[in-house]
Design an enzyme around this catalytic site. Structure first.
Site, PDB file in Angstrom:
ATOM      1  CD  GLN B 129     -54.913  -1.195 -30.588  1.00  0.00           C
ATOM      2  OE1 GLN B 129     -54.082  -1.667 -29.738  1.00  0.00           O
ATOM      3  NE2 GLN B 129     -54.757  -0.014 -30.870  1.00  0.00           N
ATOM      4  CB  SER B 132     -54.336   3.073 -37.400  1.00  0.00           C
ATOM      5  OG  SER B 132     -53.564   3.307 -36.303  1.00  0.00           O
ATOM      6  CB  SER B 164     -49.351  -5.320 -35.034  1.00  0.00           C
ATOM      7  OG  SER B 164     -50.012  -4.550 -33.937  1.00  0.00           O
ATOM      8  CD  GLU B 247     -49.842   0.513 -27.124  1.00  0.00           C
ATOM      9  OE1 GLU B 247     -50.736   1.334 -27.352  1.00  0.00           O
ATOM     10  OE2 GLU B 247     -49.143   0.167 -28.237  1.00  0.00           O
ATOM     11  CD  GLU B 369     -42.120  13.221 -35.970  1.00  0.00           C
ATOM     12  OE1 GLU B 369     -42.580  12.321 -35.622  1.00  0.00           O
ATOM     13  OE2 GLU B 369     -40.730  13.210 -36.237  1.00  0.00           O
TER      14      GLU B 369
END
Lengths: 388, 386
Positions: B129, B132, B164, B247, B369
């Site tokens: 994927q 990011s 990943s 996901e 967070e």
């Protein structure tokens, strides 16, 4: 596999929430008859249904003796074929032992050596017809033994005439009870017997506003030659006490979830509206994030509490024991954490008597220390996980 | 409420269990310790993937017309529980199977479905994927990778990080900006990119564990046919959200199944090192068990909501947050159990690796967070905090 409430279960929960939401003041004052009218004492209610009610009563921090009646006294009364109608409770802890419900179950499992000729109820075919519903499984216990007046380590004895003498400690809702179920040692082992609560001396612990949670009063109960009726004979008492422990524990886990959810809801509402420095305090991550953590604790505890309640009826025995202990740890911790987070979120006003958060916090502590600490529960759980 | 398997579920579970008993290669060493890292022997994973597909266990929840079994997520949950119980490895194409494939089924063209889906199921092509970026971590809408239109092609330039499985992958689901005039969520597109194209450089990112299961992918004027866009051009944000929603579906079961394996290994380690009689260790093990069970039954509650309403319940929003904390605590406890042993065995490197690896758990796939922000805003109704 379907972990969803049925429509009937949802309706029961929602009706309870609605009933408890109308404001009749912190002292409650709801008449006991309403509990019966609502059907909350019905024999058909399974442990999941009872847990949903317990959760709502925890949310409302109700002072009702309902939990003691259906959770503590209910299993023995039902086993004896008696109705559960009046407020009732159970005395299992005695000044000189046993102390916890786990110890009471263990004492009831202890084989006793007794004189078959001695007075008292040995099995369900004994003199008390009310006990006829109890299955007899250990008819040979004590045959040919020596006489024994009571089980060693049980601080309440059944005399030859059926009267009881002993000093019970930490009896929940004894002040409200009409019926008192007593775990006492008879000649053939521990029996469960019924006593008229007006015939015993009840001394509330922490009188004069010193009780941890005045809405969940505990008392010392003095029995001095009090007449009693057999409910469950020695051959079945251990199993009924084990069920009692599971049922009462599952309901308290659900109640703790209700306490936690209420504290979290109050905290969230306050954080969203209380303004300082020109913005709601909940816009600060330092305020919001602890509440998000609490939400995670509450929801995982809720899953475990429902699951534990389900196992009490569906997978009795070790599976249920382990599930109830697991739910107890999670729910007790969630209740304490959520109340503490709520008090902190409210700031100075959270510390006042007027702000009712302390009522829920007191209940959370009562739950966290009932019949042992959270560490005690984890120790028992570790035994199940590591020692077989 | 019935927490038992239905008759069909029980039959599926029994069949799978029997199949796994013969299909899973033994990977533990003589001391019972598992191999380090998630993959071990990659050729063994490939052949296990083929066997999994041949036995009909790849794409359980995919619709039958796309090569799947058309089963409900409950069966996927059973699959995850049983494969974890058998300590089986994963299908080699987890990202393709769990995220990219369902995205192509939902948003892709008939041609994309026909070409990619069967190859994802067999493990013939492996996806990673590409979402990011160095400047777009938690804030995904800040992506800077550009896909410039040139005739019937797109020309991709940019840099993706934290992909990943990229060291194994030959394809990438890429999020790139196709309309430079638009900002944030608008003007993005999702592209299926062959990583063997000219201009693609994959560089492994070495982690604190010493291994490299993530990579940085650089795209330098990479030419991609226009029909590689999934869904409509400039509609990539919606497509990416579809991917991320998959996901969330049964991903909690994957995480919990792995934690279940880790818990059993923790107990084995405690016993092997004679620490299971220490009251403090017993207390900690019980606490880890309560966390594991909380996740397990919350997954199942969420699954019931998913089955009834099509969306998982709000309680599932805490699964990843609490799983990451639970796993970190578990691996820290395990490393403490090792301490001071005179004769290190296979468990020592295993747990040290797991402990270091678990530090990423509170960062990858949504930092704790960000997850707390989401719970605070969307579930508790608190004002936006950033």
């Amino acid at each position: 596999m379907d972990f969803a409430l049925t429509g009937e279960q949802e309706a029961l929960r929602d009706t309870a929430a609605k009933y408890l939401a109308d404001d009749r003041g912190a002292g409650d004052g709801r008449p006991w008859t309403e509990v019966d009218d609502l059907g909350w004492l019905d024999a058909e209610l399974g442990t999941v249904e009872l847990a949903l009610l317990a959760e709502q009563l925890g949310w409302a921090r109700s002072p009702s003796p309902w939990w003691a009646t259906v959770g503590l006294a209910g299993p023995a009364l039902r086993a004896a074929g008696r109705p559960v109608a009046a407020p009732a409770t159970l005395a299992w802890a005695w000044e000189n032992g046993p102390d916890t419900l786990a110890e009471a179950v263990a004492a009831a499992r202890r084989p006793t050596v007794t004189d078959p000729a001695a007075t008292g109820a040995r099995s369900s075919t004994g003199t008390d017809s009310a006990a006829a519903a109890v299955p007899s499984s250990t008819g040979d216990v004590g045959r040919g033994g020596t006489p024994s007046t009571h089980t060693p380590g049980v601080g309440c004895a059944v005399a030859a005439d059926g009267t009881l003498t002993g000093r019970a400690i930490r009896v929940p809702h004894a002040v409200d009870a009409v019926d008192l179920v007593v775990a006492a040692s008879g000649p053939y082992g521990v029996e469960l017997r019924l006593v008229d609560a007006s015939a015993v001396r009840v001394t509330p612990a922490g009188a004069g506003g010193q009780a941890l949670d005045p809405s969940r009063p505990v008392s010392t109960v003095e029995l001095t030659g009090v007449p009693s009726t057999l409910l469950v004979a020695a051959d079945a008492a251990a199993d009924v006490l084990a069920l009692t422990r599971r049922r009462a524990g599952a309901l308290l886990a659900a109640e703790a979830v209700g306490v936690a959810a209420r504290a979290l809801a109050r905290a969230g509402g306050y954080a969203a509206t209380r303004t300082q420095f020109g913005a709601p305090i909940g816009a600060n991550q330092a305020v919001a994030h602890p509440l998000a953590e609490c939400y995670g604790q509450v929801e995982t505890a809720r899953s475990l509490a429902y699951r534990a309640a389900w196992t009490v009826d569906a997978e009795p025995g070790r599976v249920a024991d382990q599930a109830v202990l697991t739910a107890s740890v999670a729910a007790r911790e969630a209740a304490l954490s959520a109340c503490e987070a709520a008090i902190q979120t409210y700031g100075g006003s959270g510390f006042t008597w007027e702000q009712p958060l302390h009522h829920w916090y007191r209940r959370a502590w009562w739950l966290a220390t009932f019949d042992g600490t959270v560490a005690d529960v984890r120790a028992e759980l570790a035994g199940l996980l590591l020692d077989d | 409420m019935d927490l038992r398997d239905s008759a069909e579920e029980a039959e599926f579970r029994a069949g799978l269990r029997a199949w796994l008993a013969g299909a899973v290669p033994v990977t533990t060493g003589p001391d019972g310790a598992p191999p380090q890292g998630r993959w071990g022997d990659i050729e063994a994973v490939r052949s296990y993937t083929r066997a999994l597909h041949d036995a009909g266990y790849a794409g359980l929840t995919w619709p039958a017309e796309h090569g799947g079994r058309g089963l409900s997520p409950a069966y996927q949950a059973i699959y995850l529980e049983e494969t974890a119980r058998a300590e089986a490895t994963e299908h080699i194409g987890v990202i393709g199977l769990g995220m990219v494939g369902p995205t192509i089924i939902a948003c892709g063209s008939p041609e994309q479905r026909a070409w990619y889906l069967p190859r994802i199921l067999t493990g013939e092509i492996i996806f990673c994927q590409g979402f990011s970026e160095p400047e777009a971590g938690s804030d995904l809408s800040a992506v800077r990778t550009v896909a410039r239109r040139d005739g019937d092609e797109l020309v991709v330039t940019g840099r993706k990080v934290w992909s990943s499985y990229a060291h194994l992958a030959d394809h990438c689901l890429l999020l790139a900006r196709t309309d430079p005039g638009q900002r944030r969520h608008r003007g993005l597109s999702c592209l299926l990119v062959d990583l063997r194209s000219a201009g693609v450089t994959v560089r492994p990112i070495r982690q604190m564990t010493g291994e490299a299961e993530f990579a940085e992918i650089e795209f330098d004027e990479v030419r991609v046919p226009l029909d590689a866009v999934v869904g409509a051009v400039d509609d990539g944000w919606r497509v990416a959200m579809t991917t991320l929603a998959h996901e969330r579906g049964t991903f909690g079961f994957t995480l919990t199944a792995r934690l279940d394996v880790a818990f059993r290994r923790l107990v084995a380690t405690a016993k092997a090192r004679g620490r299971d009689t220490d009251p403090l260790v017993r207390d900690q093990i019980a606490a880890r068990y309560v966390e594991l069970e909380g996740l397990r039954w919350t997954n199942r509650r969420g699954l019931a909501a998913l089955a009834r309403t099509g969306v998982p319940g709000p309680e599932t929003s805490v699964i990843k947050l609490r799983w990451s904390q639970a796993h970190q605590r578990l691996t820290s406890l395990a490393v403490q159990l090792l301490g001071g042993d005179a004769e290190p065995d296979g468990w020592d490197p295993y747990w040290r690796h797991q402990m270091l690896r678990s530090r990423a758990n509170t960062i990858e796939g949504g930092t704790s967070e960000v997850l707390r922000n989401l719970v605070a805003e969307r579930v508790l109704g608190l004002p936006r905090s950033y």
